[in-house]
Scaffold this motif. Structure first.
Motif, PDB file in Angstrom:
ATOM      1  N   ALA A   1     -13.299  42.665 -41.575  1.00 39.80           N
ATOM      2  CA  ALA A   1     -13.406  43.606 -40.317  1.00 39.80           C
ATOM      3  C   ALA A   1     -14.291  44.806 -40.557  1.00 39.80           C
ATOM      4  N   PRO A   2     -14.595  45.591 -39.667  1.00 40.41           N
ATOM      5  CA  PRO A   2     -15.513  46.965 -39.711  1.00 40.41           C
ATOM      6  C   PRO A   2     -14.786  47.583 -40.912  1.00 40.41           C
ATOM      7  N   SER A   3     -15.573  48.191 -41.868  1.00 38.38           N
ATOM      8  CA  SER A   3     -14.884  49.108 -42.843  1.00 38.38           C
ATOM      9  C   SER A   3     -13.883  50.188 -42.466  1.00 38.38           C
ATOM     10  N   TYR A   4     -14.192  50.721 -41.443  1.00 39.20           N
ATOM     11  CA  TYR A   4     -13.178  51.770 -40.972  1.00 39.20           C
ATOM     12  C   TYR A   4     -11.665  51.318 -40.709  1.00 39.20           C
ATOM     13  N   ILE A   5     -11.639  49.926 -40.230  1.00 42.32           N
ATOM     14  CA  ILE A   5     -10.357  49.270 -40.097  1.00 42.32           C
ATOM     15  C   ILE A   5      -9.768  48.828 -41.515  1.00 42.32           C
ATOM     16  N   ILE A   6     -10.783  48.297 -42.487  1.00 40.76           N
ATOM     17  CA  ILE A   6     -10.175  48.116 -43.609  1.00 40.76           C
ATOM     18  C   ILE A   6      -9.817  49.198 -44.355  1.00 40.76           C
ATOM     19  N   ASN A   7     -10.548  50.427 -44.405  1.00 42.74           N
ATOM     20  CA  ASN A   7      -9.733  51.401 -44.797  1.00 42.74           C
ATOM     21  C   ASN A   7      -8.335  51.901 -44.483  1.00 42.74           C
ATOM     22  N   THR A   8      -8.114  51.683 -43.306  1.00 40.28           N
ATOM     23  CA  THR A   8      -6.832  52.005 -42.720  1.00 40.28           C
ATOM     24  C   THR A   8      -5.909  50.914 -43.145  1.00 40.28           C
ATOM     25  N   ILE A   9      -6.215  49.812 -43.338  1.00 36.97           N
ATOM     26  CA  ILE A   9      -5.300  48.551 -43.597  1.00 36.97           C
ATOM     27  C   ILE A   9      -4.864  48.953 -45.045  1.00 36.97           C
ATOM     28  N   LYS A  10      -5.988  49.291 -45.937  1.00 39.22           N
ATOM     29  CA  LYS A  10      -5.722  49.562 -47.407  1.00 39.22           C
ATOM     30  C   LYS A  10      -4.547  50.788 -47.542  1.00 39.22           C
ATOM     31  N   ASP A  11      -4.745  51.830 -46.584  1.00 39.27           N
ATOM     32  CA  ASP A  11      -4.122  52.795 -46.732  1.00 39.27           C
ATOM     33  C   ASP A  11      -2.645  52.364 -46.160  1.00 39.27           C
ATOM     34  N   ILE A  12      -2.191  51.607 -45.370  1.00 46.05           N
ATOM     35  CA  ILE A  12      -1.144  51.170 -44.818  1.00 46.05           C
ATOM     36  C   ILE A  12      -0.452  50.340 -46.088  1.00 46.05           C
ATOM     37  N   ASN A  13      -1.196  49.383 -46.802  1.00 47.16           N
ATOM     38  CA  ASN A  13      -0.589  48.647 -47.734  1.00 47.16           C
ATOM     39  C   ASN A  13      -0.284  49.167 -48.911  1.00 47.16           C
ATOM     40  N   GLU A  14      -0.673  50.283 -49.030  1.00 46.94           N
ATOM     41  CA  GLU A  14      -0.367  51.219 -50.054  1.00 46.94           C
ATOM     42  C   GLU A  14       1.258  51.463 -50.122  1.00 46.94           C
ATOM     43  N   ASN A  15       1.629  51.508 -49.114  1.00 47.03           N
ATOM     44  CA  ASN A  15       3.139  51.914 -48.720  1.00 47.03           C
ATOM     45  C   ASN A  15       3.766  50.619 -48.348  1.00 47.03           C
ATOM     46  N   ASN A  16       3.296  49.324 -48.713  1.00 42.81           N
ATOM     47  CA  ASN A  16       4.008  48.202 -48.382  1.00 42.81           C
ATOM     48  C   ASN A  16       4.047  47.384 -49.621  1.00 42.81           C
ATOM     49  N   VAL A  17       3.127  46.735 -49.960  1.00 42.44           N
ATOM     50  CA  VAL A  17       2.968  45.724 -51.107  1.00 42.44           C
ATOM     51  C   VAL A  17       2.009  46.014 -52.207  1.00 42.44           C
ATOM     52  N   PHE A  18       1.178  47.387 -51.946  1.00 39.66           N
ATOM     53  CA  PHE A  18       0.267  48.038 -52.948  1.00 39.66           C
ATOM     54  C   PHE A  18      -1.044  46.849 -52.978  1.00 39.66           C
ATOM     55  N   THR A  19      -0.844  46.079 -53.620  1.00 39.02           N
ATOM     56  CA  THR A  19      -1.955  44.794 -53.894  1.00 39.02           C
ATOM     57  C   THR A  19      -1.402  43.586 -53.956  1.00 39.02           C
ATOM     58  N   ALA A  20      -2.236  42.570 -53.622  1.00 42.86           N
ATOM     59  CA  ALA A  20      -1.856  41.298 -53.413  1.00 42.86           C
ATOM     60  C   ALA A  20      -1.838  40.690 -54.934  1.00 42.86           C
ATOM     61  N   PRO A  21      -1.011  39.684 -55.407  1.00 41.05           N
ATOM     62  CA  PRO A  21      -0.672  39.459 -56.750  1.00 41.05           C
ATOM     63  C   PRO A  21      -1.713  38.955 -57.421  1.00 41.05           C
ATOM     64  N   SER A  22      -2.051  39.591 -58.628  1.00 44.14           N
ATOM     65  CA  SER A  22      -3.375  39.282 -59.518  1.00 44.14           C
ATOM     66  C   SER A  22      -3.895  37.796 -59.827  1.00 44.14           C
ATOM     67  N   ILE A  23      -2.698  37.165 -60.021  1.00 41.37           N
ATOM     68  CA  ILE A  23      -2.687  35.846 -60.722  1.00 41.37           C
ATOM     69  C   ILE A  23      -3.122  34.941 -59.334  1.00 41.37           C
ATOM     70  N   SER A  24      -2.656  35.300 -58.150  1.00 44.72           N
ATOM     71  CA  SER A  24      -2.934  34.358 -57.018  1.00 44.72           C
ATOM     72  C   SER A  24      -4.387  34.802 -56.677  1.00 44.72           C
ATOM     73  N   GLN A  25      -5.007  36.046 -56.823  1.00 45.36           N
ATOM     74  CA  GLN A  25      -6.084  36.434 -56.310  1.00 45.36           C
ATOM     75  C   GLN A  25      -7.066  35.650 -57.163  1.00 45.36           C
ATOM     76  N   ARG A  26      -7.018  35.680 -58.491  1.00 45.78           N
ATOM     77  CA  ARG A  26      -7.887  34.774 -59.543  1.00 45.78           C
ATOM     78  C   ARG A  26      -7.858  33.153 -59.121  1.00 45.78           C
ATOM     79  N   ALA A  27      -6.657  32.767 -58.789  1.00 46.42           N
ATOM     80  CA  ALA A  27      -6.358  31.306 -58.365  1.00 46.42           C
ATOM     81  C   ALA A  27      -7.490  31.062 -57.072  1.00 46.42           C
ATOM     82  N   ALA A  28      -7.565  32.101 -55.916  1.00 47.36           N
ATOM     83  CA  ALA A  28      -8.172  32.146 -54.959  1.00 47.36           C
ATOM     84  C   ALA A  28      -9.664  32.021 -55.264  1.00 47.36           C
ATOM     85  N   LEU A  29     -10.027  32.805 -56.314  1.00 45.85           N
ATOM     86  CA  LEU A  29     -11.519  33.025 -56.673  1.00 45.85           C
ATOM     87  C   LEU A  29     -11.862  31.659 -57.073  1.00 45.85           C
TER      88      LEU A  29
END
Length: 394
Positions: free
Chosen positions: A248-276
């Protein structure tokens, strides 16, 4: 359940047939399950082994709040390679599944009372996800006789001063339809005319059998008004890893990031490596996944055409068949119940996907052909589906 300790939003039961399906699995010990889109295939060993090695090497911590930078760069490379479409890392965020991505997006863009148009039949959670973000879902019916394509005239009539976004899902769950370029262009034209956002739920991009998938964000002037959601669950049979992303446009991504900080913070690191590693090895991994599902869906289509009181459009995409059972004279719920009780076959009733899904059942191609053969043999023996149209299968 009404209780002073529960939010009034949840006093009325919001359990869906999709959510109830797990309980039905316990009813008989020989159930054949067409209900949920959870592949029977296991994630490719190359992905598992690479992620396991990374875990041993220390990738067990929080990642960048937007997601593992190496993964985000690979996602951007993917769009460049596959669609000749440039995506910057600041326009990309990794999420804990596609469903989580949808909630984050809706939470970021909706004010109280904003309307979101949802073409039906739709993925079951959409309306409740809109309501959770204090929006109002507005359903646009699609029709089998139109191959479940979006009708631009009916879409435009639903737009009001409160319309904020349109959700599209192609290849579609549950109908399997793939929106044509003409359909996508008509949706884009309406979005531009009324200054709307498009939320593209691009979960089944791998399963467009007739023509290559076209992301709507790649159409002219759609970059700034498209939010694309993707996931590794179906395209890489990685449902349990719970990993997705938003473009999405970066301003939407920035807002999503701020919301997620109060939700799950970050996606699981191991799952992210698997996705890579899934992305890096997709050319070797995905062809067999597509071959398997296409073989299954074509087999199921042929079996359905042989059974009375059932019909279905020729498979175009996704991993589902949306089977018309109107000739039975029974409701979707009644047919689903009889399939469970008499054939021990579990399906989802079409009304789980909205009112315009009534008269249908959804079958997920999440099992091998041998098991599907057993299921269809059982169905063909039911009195509800007697007098087969041609020959029987052994």
């Amino acid at each position: 359940m009404k209780s002073k300790f529960l939010s009034k939003r949840y006093w009325n039961d919001i359990t869906t047939p999709m959510g109830e399906s797990n309980d039905f699995l316990k009813k008989f010990n020989d159930i054949i399950d067409f209900s949920l889109g959870d592949p029977d295939l296991t994630t490719d060993e190359r992905i598992i082994n690479a992620a396991f090695e990374d875990a041993k090497n220390g990738y067990t911590h929080y990642t960048d709040f937007y997601g593992d930078m190496e993964l985000r760069k690979e996602i951007c490379k993917y769009y460049k390679d596959e669609y000749a479409y440039p995506v910057n890392t600041e326009d990309c965020m990794v999420t804990t599944s596609g469903c989580h991505a949808m909630w984050l997006v809706l939470e970021a863009i909706l004010d109280d009372g904003d309307e979101v148009i949802i073409p039906g039949p739709y993925f079951t959670p959409y309306p409740q996800q809109v309501k959770l973000a204090r929006g109002i879902p507005v359903v646009l019916e699609t029709k089998e006789e139109e191959e479940f394509q979006i009708n631009a005239e009916r879409l435009e009539k639903l737009i009001t001063n409160r319309t904020k976004a349109i959700i599209i899902n192609t290849p579609n769950n549950p109908t399997g339809t793939c929106f044509s370029l003409k359909t996508l262009e008509s949706i884009a034209a309406i979005a531009k005319k009324y200054d709307l956002l498009i939320i593209a739920d691009d979960i089944y991009t791998l399963f467009s059998y007739s023509e290559p998938f076209i992301p709507i964000m790649t159409l002219k002037d759609m970059r700034e008004r498209t939010i694309s959601i993707n996931s590794f669950s179906k395209n890489y049979v990685m449902t349990g890893w719970r990993i997705g992303y938003v473009i999405a446009p970066s301003y939407i991504i920035n807002t999503i990031k701020d919301i997620n900080e109060n939700n799950v913070f970050t996606a699981p690191s191991i799952s992210q490596r698997a996705a890579l590693y899934a992305l890096k090895n997709r050319k070797e991994i995905q062809p067999e996944i597509v071959r398997s599902y296409k073989e299954r869906i074509l087999y199921a289509y042929e079996r359905i055409t042989e059974i009375s009181n059932m019909s279905v459009l020729y498979p175009r995409g996704s991993i589902y068949l949306f089977v018309n059972i109107k000739e039975t004279g029974l409701s979707s719920d009644e047919v689903a119940k009889r399939l469970l009780e008499e054939a021990h076959v579990l399906v989802l009733p079409g009304n789980a996907f909205g009112k315009c899904g009534e008269g249908y059942i959804r079958l997920a191609m999440t099992m091998g052909i041998d098991k599907m053969n057993t299921a269809f043999n059982r169905i063909a023996k039911m009195s509800l589906f007697q007098n087969q149209k041609s020959h029987s299968f052994a």
